[in-house]
Design a protein around this motif. Structure first.
Motif: not given
Ligand code: SAM
Length: 223
Positions: A89-90, A117-122, A128-130, A138-144
């Motif tokens: 849950g990111t 949610e792809p928009s949440k990953i973005a 995290l960059t800021d 390591e971001f994993r996009e998709g259902d955990a």
């Protein structure tokens, strides 16, 4: 003066802003969601099947851990000298920032976090960059249920459960064999998963566990 990655710039002012923005947004601010009764909300939160729809309605909301839980996450990760962390849950990455700050102050490591949610990953990647911490994540996009079923570190020092509450037992099941003895598990709002709470409160299952602070179940892997 002694400082930490969590309490210094850029992470500290960034988190201050993100928490203020989160305070200003709430599930009630989503029109479709405001119509849902409290009972239906509880049912959705506990559902093992409707979570995609439930969280989809809240894809523009950060839904972070509390400020106190954030600091607790940093403290626990420092105390157990975590080098490998898994997060379920990111969202916008507020808890991720606390955990990554601890990794930095522990000398580095790897934080695997997962969000469907792809928009949440973005948004999380930008945060995290800021915060100057993206290199640890390591971001994993998709259902955990899928993203955490492959390629996990040999030994995991800390697990944060903060996605769909009903899936806590299943996610624990995916990660369990990699949790080192002495690993900590922080489960936010675990009261919505009685099945999870019963499992970690049984020493026969290999855990010591207590409710901790307002919303957290804190567990120790003992074997
Ligand atoms: C309470 S929020 C996480 C907040 C975040 N830990 C923080 O403190 O900043 C829960 C998030 O988990 C995501 N989520 C729920 N179930 C998921 C699943 N099965 N797989 C991946 N992400 C999931 C939701 O989309 C939502 O963004």
């Amino acid at each position: 003066m002694t400082t930490t990655t969590l309490t210094a710039a850029p992470a500290a002012p960034l988190l201050d802003r993100l928490f203020k923005e989160a305070d200003a947004a709430s599930p009630a601010s989503i029109a479709a969601f405001a119509k849902v009764s409290a009972e239906e909300r509880t049912r959705l939160m506990r559902s093992k099947t409707d979570y995609v729809e439930f969280y989809g309605q809240m894809k523009d909301l950060p839904l972070p851990v509390s400020r106190e839980t954030g600091v607790l996450l940093y403290m626990l990760a420092r105390t157990c000298r975590a080098r490998t962390i898994v997060e379920f849950g990111t969202s916008f990455g507020i808890s991720t920032l606390h955990l990554a700050a601890a990794l930095r102050d522990n000398g580095g490591g790897r934080l695997i976090t997962t969000e469907f949610e792809p928009s949440k990953i973005a948004r999380a990647r930008k945060n995290l960059t800021d915060g100057g911490l993206v290199d640890l994540v390591e971001f994993r996009e998709g259902d955990a249920l899928e993203t955490l079923s492959v390629d996990l570190p040999e030994a995991i020092d800390l697990l944060l459960l903060d996605g769909a509450k009903a899936l806590y037992p299943e996610i624990l099941g995916l990660v369990e064999s990699r949790l080192r003895v002495g690993a900590l598990i922080v489960a936010d709002n675990a009261d919505h998963s009685p099945e999870y709470v019963a499992r970690v409160r049984s020493t026969a299952n290999g855990y010591l566990s207590v409710p901790f602070a307002e919303d957290v179940e804190l567990s120790l892997r003992i074997g």
